[in-house]
Design a protein around this motif. Structure first.
Motif, mmCIF file in Angstrom:
data_model
loop_
_atom_site.group_PDB
_atom_site.id
_atom_site.type_symbol
_atom_site.label_atom_id
_atom_site.label_comp_id
_atom_site.label_asym_id
_atom_site.label_seq_id
_atom_site.Cartn_x
_atom_site.Cartn_y
_atom_site.Cartn_z
ATOM 1 N N ASP A 1 56.035 23.751 24.675
ATOM 2 C CA ASP A 1 55.309 23.754 25.945
ATOM 3 C C ASP A 1 53.847 24.104 25.721
ATOM 4 O OD1 ASP A 1 58.228 24.419 26.332
ATOM 5 O OD2 ASP A 1 57.677 24.184 28.438
ATOM 6 N N SER A 2 53.614 25.113 24.881
ATOM 7 C CA SER A 2 52.246 25.559 24.643
ATOM 8 C C SER A 2 51.423 24.485 23.947
ATOM 9 C CB SER A 2 52.248 26.846 23.807
ATOM 10 O OG SER A 2 52.727 27.933 24.561
ATOM 11 N N LEU A 3 52.029 23.743 23.006
ATOM 12 C CA LEU A 3 51.298 22.682 22.333
ATOM 13 C C LEU A 3 50.918 21.581 23.321
ATOM 14 C CD1 LEU A 3 50.171 21.589 19.717
ATOM 15 C CD2 LEU A 3 52.410 20.592 19.216
ATOM 16 N N LEU A 4 51.819 21.261 24.228
ATOM 17 C CA LEU A 4 51.507 20.244 25.233
ATOM 18 C C LEU A 4 50.453 20.759 26.211
ATOM 19 C CD1 LEU A 4 52.065 17.455 26.284
ATOM 20 C CD2 LEU A 4 53.979 18.355 27.605
ATOM 21 N N TYR A 5 50.553 22.034 26.601
ATOM 22 C CA TYR A 5 49.529 22.607 27.475
ATOM 23 C C TYR A 5 48.192 22.734 26.751
ATOM 24 C CZ TYR A 5 52.387 23.707 31.555
ATOM 25 O OH TYR A 5 53.162 23.606 32.697
ATOM 26 N N LEU A 6 48.225 22.892 25.435
ATOM 27 C CA LEU A 6 46.978 22.906 24.678
ATOM 28 C C LEU A 6 46.278 21.554 24.800
ATOM 29 C CD1 LEU A 6 45.050 24.298 22.685
ATOM 30 C CD2 LEU A 6 46.480 23.445 20.832
ATOM 31 N N ALA A 7 47.042 20.480 24.725
ATOM 32 C CA ALA A 7 46.465 19.150 24.924
ATOM 33 C C ALA A 7 45.877 19.033 26.329
ATOM 34 C CB ALA A 7 47.538 18.075 24.706
ATOM 35 N N GLU A 8 46.592 19.552 27.306
ATOM 36 C CA GLU A 8 46.107 19.511 28.691
ATOM 37 C C GLU A 8 44.822 20.331 28.836
ATOM 38 O OE1 GLU A 8 47.987 20.667 33.035
ATOM 39 O OE2 GLU A 8 49.254 19.714 31.516
ATOM 40 N N THR A 9 44.756 21.445 28.126
ATOM 41 C CA THR A 9 43.553 22.276 28.168
ATOM 42 C C THR A 9 42.371 21.552 27.536
ATOM 43 O OG1 THR A 9 44.910 24.274 28.028
ATOM 44 C CG2 THR A 9 42.590 24.493 27.476
ATOM 45 N N MET A 10 42.603 20.873 26.413
ATOM 46 C CA MET A 10 41.532 20.112 25.773
ATOM 47 C C MET A 10 41.050 18.975 26.677
ATOM 48 S SD MET A 10 40.867 21.573 22.885
ATOM 49 C CE MET A 10 41.192 23.109 23.782
ATOM 50 N N ALA B 1 42.466 16.821 22.065
ATOM 51 C CA ALA B 1 43.584 16.509 22.960
ATOM 52 C C ALA B 1 44.525 15.507 22.295
ATOM 53 C CB ALA B 1 43.065 15.962 24.286
ATOM 54 N N CYS B 2 43.960 14.501 21.649
ATOM 55 C CA CYS B 2 44.781 13.491 20.971
ATOM 56 C C CYS B 2 45.525 14.093 19.784
ATOM 57 C CB CYS B 2 43.903 12.325 20.521
ATOM 58 S SG CYS B 2 43.256 11.312 21.879
ATOM 59 N N ILE B 3 44.873 15.003 19.067
ATOM 60 C CA ILE B 3 45.532 15.668 17.946
ATOM 61 C C ILE B 3 46.741 16.460 18.438
ATOM 62 C CG2 ILE B 3 45.280 17.524 16.250
ATOM 63 C CD1 ILE B 3 42.404 16.589 15.833
ATOM 64 N N ALA B 4 46.548 17.213 19.510
ATOM 65 C CA ALA B 4 47.640 18.026 20.045
ATOM 66 C C ALA B 4 48.771 17.144 20.580
ATOM 67 C CB ALA B 4 47.113 18.945 21.149
ATOM 68 N N LEU B 5 48.439 16.053 21.239
ATOM 69 C CA LEU B 5 49.473 15.155 21.768
ATOM 70 C C LEU B 5 50.273 14.506 20.642
ATOM 71 C CD1 LEU B 5 47.528 13.424 24.683
ATOM 72 C CD2 LEU B 5 49.489 14.960 24.910
ATOM 73 N N ALA B 6 49.579 14.065 19.589
ATOM 74 C CA ALA B 6 50.282 13.450 18.463
ATOM 75 C C ALA B 6 51.170 14.465 17.759
ATOM 76 C CB ALA B 6 49.270 12.853 17.484
ATOM 77 N N GLU B 7 50.659 15.677 17.598
ATOM 78 C CA GLU B 7 51.454 16.730 16.954
ATOM 79 C C GLU B 7 52.683 17.066 17.796
ATOM 80 O OE1 GLU B 7 52.155 19.394 13.803
ATOM 81 O OE2 GLU B 7 50.710 17.764 14.043
ATOM 82 N N GLN C 1 55.342 15.208 31.895
ATOM 83 C CA GLN C 1 54.068 15.879 31.627
ATOM 84 C C GLN C 1 53.388 15.263 30.407
ATOM 85 O OE1 GLN C 1 54.442 20.091 31.057
ATOM 86 N NE2 GLN C 1 52.277 20.394 30.575
ATOM 87 N N TYR C 2 54.173 14.954 29.389
ATOM 88 C CA TYR C 2 53.618 14.334 28.183
ATOM 89 C C TYR C 2 53.004 12.974 28.497
ATOM 90 C CZ TYR C 2 53.713 11.820 23.718
ATOM 91 O OH TYR C 2 53.395 11.046 22.623
ATOM 92 N N GLY D 1 48.233 9.505 29.577
ATOM 93 C CA GLY D 1 47.522 8.561 30.437
ATOM 94 C C GLY D 1 46.098 8.989 30.769
ATOM 95 N N LYS D 2 45.759 10.242 30.476
ATOM 96 C CA LYS D 2 44.415 10.742 30.804
ATOM 97 C C LYS D 2 43.411 10.532 29.681
ATOM 98 C CE LYS D 2 46.298 14.417 33.762
ATOM 99 N NZ LYS D 2 46.439 15.881 33.926
ATOM 100 N N VAL D 3 43.882 10.203 28.485
ATOM 101 C CA VAL D 3 42.985 10.032 27.338
ATOM 102 C C VAL D 3 43.332 8.744 26.595
ATOM 103 C CG1 VAL D 3 42.502 12.476 26.982
ATOM 104 C CG2 VAL D 3 44.506 11.456 25.921
ATOM 105 N N THR D 4 42.357 8.248 25.855
ATOM 106 C CA THR D 4 42.567 7.073 25.011
ATOM 107 C C THR D 4 42.473 7.527 23.575
ATOM 108 O OG1 THR D 4 41.593 5.614 26.684
ATOM 109 C CG2 THR D 4 41.750 4.770 24.410
#
Length: 303
Positions: A252-261, A270-276, A292-293, A298-301
């Motif tokens: 959850d925290s890794l996904l929220y980290l992407a959301e924070t970025m 954000a892309c690094i966190a999402l891929a990880e 959520q993922y 959908g918010k970043v390319t």
């Protein structure tokens, strides 16, 4: 053939000559000398063919015709999935180092806020005592006291907010640490984000090994993120992921980290966190946190 190889082979050949010399019985010194010489020459040639296959007795074809080449072991231009993971982890670790200092500053700020609130609450109590106790105070001093009281009241939480926070009961069970976390959750759930931040910070600092700590760090990051403080939220999410990647709320925290970025307009991280997240927690990406993922993707390319 290299010089070292020739030297070794000649040494071997010399040893063969010595062996032949000792193994061949002595012949009478008569007219058989010529036959003896021819026989020795034939044995030498046989030995030469054994040591140097393909040789003609004068010139010998080396077994290795060229100098050995060192094959290049440089990695190909296309990186593997493991390389990608290591690169992302390096980026996350570098980010952790940068944000650890910010984390410490945030903890100090929380402590100062707690002390400030205690001072303000003590000040209100002192003001009440002063109002009920008549004293001979000069008019100028009375005016200054009123100005200070007005400033303190404006800086502190309102009476309504204090009453609302006090209305939230803290659980009383056999697990005192879990009660502290649950109280922080209730504050966050009621929308009292600064109070939840203070409560959850105390919980995770005082109970680093409790089974609820992975929940506490994740919820503390969310309390900051929901309060519009993405920079303060990021180090808690990253710390919770790094401390125990098998923790109940590490994914959850890794996904929220992407959301924070994303909130900080840092698309690369954000892309690094999402891929990880997708590689480390595929079950969560396809299950409980799928919506959520996909929303964050959908918010970043990402490349």
């Amino acid at each position: 053939m290299t010089f070292g190889s020739i030297t070794r082979n000649l040494s071997f050949l010399g040893a063969g000559f010595a062996l032949l010399a000792t193994a061949t019985p002595a012949l009478p010194q008569d007219g058989n000398d010529e036959a003896r010489m021819r026989r020795l020459e034939a044995e030498v040639r046989a030995l030469q063919r054994k040591v140097f296959p393909g040789g003609d007795g004068r010139f010998f074809e080396p077994q290795i015709s060229a100098q050995p080449t060192v094959s290049s072991t440089a990695p190909s231009t296309s990186t593997t999935a493991v390389t990608d993971i290591l690169t992302r982890l390096d980026a996350l670790e570098a980010q952790l180092q940068r944000q650890t200092a910010l984390n410490e500053e945030n903890a100090n700020a929380v402590r100062l806020l707690s002390e400030r609130m205690d001072t303000l609450e003590g000040g209100r109590g002192s003001a009440t005592v002063a109002a009920t106790t008549p004293t001979a105070t000069p008019a100028a001093s009375t005016g200054a006291t009123r100005n200070v009281a007005a400033t303190a009241t404006a800086a502190g939480p309102s009476d309504e907010r204090v009453a609302a926070v006090q209305a939230i009961a803290k659980p009383q069970t056999d697990d005192a640490a879990d009660d502290e976390y649950s109280y922080g959750f209730r504050l966050w759930d009621a929308g009292f984000f600064p109070e939840a931040q203070q409560q959850l910070t105390l919980f995770v600092e005082q109970n680093p090994d409790h089974w609820r700590t992975t929940y506490g760090r994740n919820l503390l990051g969310r309390a900051y993120l929901d309060d519009g403080k993405a920079k303060e939220a990021a180090p808690w999410f990253l710390k919770n992921y790094q401390e125990d990647k098998t923790g109940a709320r590490a994914g959850d925290s890794l996904l929220y980290l992407a959301e924070t970025m994303i909130a900080l307009d840092d698309t690369r991280r954000a892309c690094i966190a999402l891929a990880e997240f997708s590689e480390t927690y595929p079950a969560l990406a396809a299950g409980r946190l799928q919506s959520q993922y996909e929303a964050n993707r959908g918010k970043v390319t990402c490349n």
